[in-house]
Design a protein around this motif. Structure first.
Motif, PDB file in Angstrom:
ATOM      1  N   GLU A  56       0.643  -1.255   0.058  1.00 34.87           N
ATOM      2  CA  GLU A  56      -0.043  -0.033  -0.005  1.00 34.87           C
ATOM      3  C   GLU A  56       0.927   1.316  -0.041  1.00 34.87           C
ATOM      4  O   GLU A  56       0.517   2.240  -0.585  1.00 34.87           O
ATOM      5  CB  GLU A  56      -0.828   0.038   1.370  1.00 34.87           C
ATOM      6  N   GLY A  57       2.077   1.344   0.688  1.00 29.54           N
ATOM      7  CA  GLY A  57       2.954   2.386   0.620  1.00 29.54           C
ATOM      8  C   GLY A  57       3.538   2.671  -0.331  1.00 29.54           C
ATOM      9  O   GLY A  57       3.675   3.816  -1.048  1.00 29.54           O
ATOM     10  N   ILE A  58       3.708   1.700  -1.310  1.00 30.45           N
ATOM     11  CA  ILE A  58       4.431   1.709  -2.540  1.00 30.45           C
ATOM     12  C   ILE A  58       3.323   2.458  -3.616  1.00 30.45           C
ATOM     13  O   ILE A  58       3.788   3.363  -4.264  1.00 30.45           O
ATOM     14  CB  ILE A  58       4.988   0.555  -3.103  1.00 30.45           C
ATOM     15  N   VAL A  59       2.229   1.888  -3.601  1.00 28.91           N
ATOM     16  CA  VAL A  59       1.071   2.559  -4.620  1.00 28.91           C
ATOM     17  C   VAL A  59       0.837   4.086  -3.818  1.00 28.91           C
ATOM     18  O   VAL A  59       0.657   4.907  -4.916  1.00 28.91           O
ATOM     19  CB  VAL A  59       0.037   1.852  -4.464  1.00 28.91           C
ATOM     20  N   GLN A  60       0.946   4.339  -2.761  1.00 28.38           N
ATOM     21  CA  GLN A  60       0.681   5.660  -2.174  1.00 28.38           C
ATOM     22  C   GLN A  60       1.870   6.446  -2.840  1.00 28.38           C
ATOM     23  O   GLN A  60       1.417   7.607  -3.097  1.00 28.38           O
ATOM     24  CB  GLN A  60       0.707   5.454  -0.920  1.00 28.38           C
ATOM     25  N   ARG A  61       3.117   5.910  -3.005  1.00 23.04           N
ATOM     26  CA  ARG A  61       4.185   6.853  -3.550  1.00 23.04           C
ATOM     27  C   ARG A  61       3.687   7.321  -4.986  1.00 23.04           C
ATOM     28  O   ARG A  61       3.950   8.171  -5.524  1.00 23.04           O
ATOM     29  CB  ARG A  61       5.493   6.092  -3.425  1.00 23.04           C
ATOM     30  N   ILE A  62       3.181   6.316  -5.824  1.00 20.59           N
ATOM     31  CA  ILE A  62       2.878   6.574  -7.100  1.00 20.59           C
ATOM     32  C   ILE A  62       1.666   7.723  -7.144  1.00 20.59           C
ATOM     33  O   ILE A  62       1.871   8.406  -7.838  1.00 20.59           O
ATOM     34  CB  ILE A  62       2.179   5.221  -7.828  1.00 20.59           C
ATOM     35  N   PHE A  63       0.697   7.550  -6.038  1.00 19.85           N
ATOM     36  CA  PHE A  63      -0.280   8.598  -6.031  1.00 19.85           C
ATOM     37  C   PHE A  63       0.232  10.028  -5.857  1.00 19.85           C
ATOM     38  O   PHE A  63      -0.087  10.845  -6.413  1.00 19.85           O
ATOM     39  CB  PHE A  63      -1.389   8.307  -5.099  1.00 19.85           C
ATOM     40  N   GLU A  64       1.279   9.975  -4.869  1.00 17.57           N
ATOM     41  CA  GLU A  64       1.919  11.293  -4.459  1.00 17.57           C
ATOM     42  C   GLU A  64       2.600  11.852  -5.397  1.00 17.57           C
ATOM     43  O   GLU A  64       2.718  13.126  -5.798  1.00 17.57           O
ATOM     44  CB  GLU A  64       2.664  11.043  -3.024  1.00 17.57           C
ATOM     45  N   PHE A  65       3.193  11.025  -6.290  1.00 25.18           N
ATOM     46  CA  PHE A  65       4.077  11.797  -7.252  1.00 25.18           C
ATOM     47  C   PHE A  65       3.014  12.469  -8.433  1.00 25.18           C
ATOM     48  O   PHE A  65       3.317  13.255  -8.851  1.00 25.18           O
ATOM     49  CB  PHE A  65       4.769  10.699  -8.157  1.00 25.18           C
ATOM     50  N   ASP A  66       2.133  11.296  -8.793  1.00 23.68           N
ATOM     51  CA  ASP A  66       1.302  12.127  -9.822  1.00 23.68           C
ATOM     52  C   ASP A  66       0.392  13.337  -9.206  1.00 23.68           C
ATOM     53  O   ASP A  66       0.423  14.147 -10.031  1.00 23.68           O
ATOM     54  CB  ASP A  66       0.068  11.015 -10.084  1.00 23.68           C
ATOM     55  N   GLN A  67       0.150  13.223  -7.920  1.00 20.66           N
ATOM     56  CA  GLN A  67      -0.543  14.454  -7.389  1.00 20.66           C
ATOM     57  C   GLN A  67       0.485  15.808  -7.298  1.00 20.66           C
ATOM     58  O   GLN A  67       0.018  16.791  -7.711  1.00 20.66           O
ATOM     59  CB  GLN A  67      -0.887  14.207  -6.105  1.00 20.66           C
ATOM     60  N   GLY A  68       1.888  15.487  -6.988  1.00 18.69           N
ATOM     61  CA  GLY A  68       2.773  16.245  -6.971  1.00 18.69           C
ATOM     62  C   GLY A  68       3.111  17.068  -8.664  1.00 18.69           C
ATOM     63  O   GLY A  68       3.296  18.198  -8.365  1.00 18.69           O
TER      64      GLY A  68
END
Length: 278
Positions: free
Chosen positions: A94-106
């Motif tokens: 879940e943390g790895i997928v969250q990093r993708i989300f944060e990258f795209d959001q940023g």
């Protein structure tokens, strides 16, 4: 985005971190590694796959679970996934997928697929495990050190070595899980280069090479780096600064490498000190 193309091999390279996606075609299957980064780049890879797939099976080898290497997984839902058993059992999915989300959001990035952590169809559970896909023979070796779920792949009879985030010409060793494991994995890479007829080395970042001496040079530099790391008084850092043109962007990782190496070796250092004092 095409970085290298010869015979059955096509290597795409992202604008970000020179990250590679290798595509190997046979009569029965297409094998791909780590589809990445940006939506436009993944669309080009998807289009290339669609053009050549036909009735073939699509396989994706995930070399490890860093988010940049799984970021395109959702764009290839039909693929059969190969990865290490450690990749399967990663407790931080879940943390790895969250990093993708944060990258795209940023960076205000929109994708036409949902990024997901890949579900593995064929787990690699031991060194030397083989899979035959038509005329292609795949041999796998676990390669912890960069991450604990990293994986080496040798594809014969074409002599292809997929090394993931090891043996790059644009990065020094990045130690994210274990210094001692990294040392062992470089020895395993050396074994592969010296015991298989490797004709193509494709790293996760940087340049594909066909030159045997370049492959050996990359291994030798990694060995020297690891040997000198703990006692680096600035000489190794300066050598890396000269050798790698993006070093300033990676300097903090070099500092982290030193810390990890010292922490792992501290018990043996303390033990040796106590013996000398007694």
């Amino acid at each position: 985005m095409f970085h290298f193309q010869e015979n059955i091999i096509t290597v795409f390279q992202s604008s970000l971190y020179m990250t590679s996606t290798a595509v190997i075609q046979s009569n029965e299957a297409i094998i791909m590694t780590d589809p990445n980064w940006l939506p436009s780049e993944i669309k080009r890879i998807r289009a290339f796959i669609d053009k050549h797939l036909g009735n073939k099976d699509l396989y994706i080898i995930y070399t490890h679970s860093d988010f940049d290497h799984i970021i395109g997984s959702g764009a290839f839902p039909e693929a059969k996934v190969i990865a290490s058993e450690e990749f399967v059992n990663n407790p931080n999915k879940e943390g790895i997928v969250q990093r993708i989300f944060e990258f795209d959001q940023g960076y205000y990035i929109e994708r036409d697929y949902v990024p997901t952590y890949p579900e593995v169809d064929i787990p690699i559970v031991k060194n030397g495990q083989h899979i035959n896909l038509g005329e292609l023979s795949l041999t796998f070796y676990k390669a912890p050190g960069h991450t604990n779920d990293s994986l080496f792949t040798v594809i014969e009879p074409y002599g292809i070595f997929l090394s993931g985030d090891y043996l790059s010409d644009v990065e020094f060793p990045f130690i994210f899980s274990s210094y001692k494991d990294y040392v062992d994995s470089i020895e395993r890479a050396s074994y592969i280069i010296n015991n298989y007829e490797i004709k193509y080395h494709i790293p996760g970042h940087g340049s594909t090479t066909k030159t045997k001496q370049e492959m050996l040079d990359r291994i030798n530099f990694s060995k020297i780096y690891l040997q000198l790391l703990m006692n680096d008084n600035g000489d190794l850092e300066n050598e890396c600064r000269t050798k790698f043109r993006f070093f300033e962007g990676m300097k903090s990782i070099h500092d982290d490498n030193k810390r990890i190496a010292k922490e792992e070796n501290l018990p043996s250092i303390n033990h040796s000190t106590k013996e000398s004092d007694s």
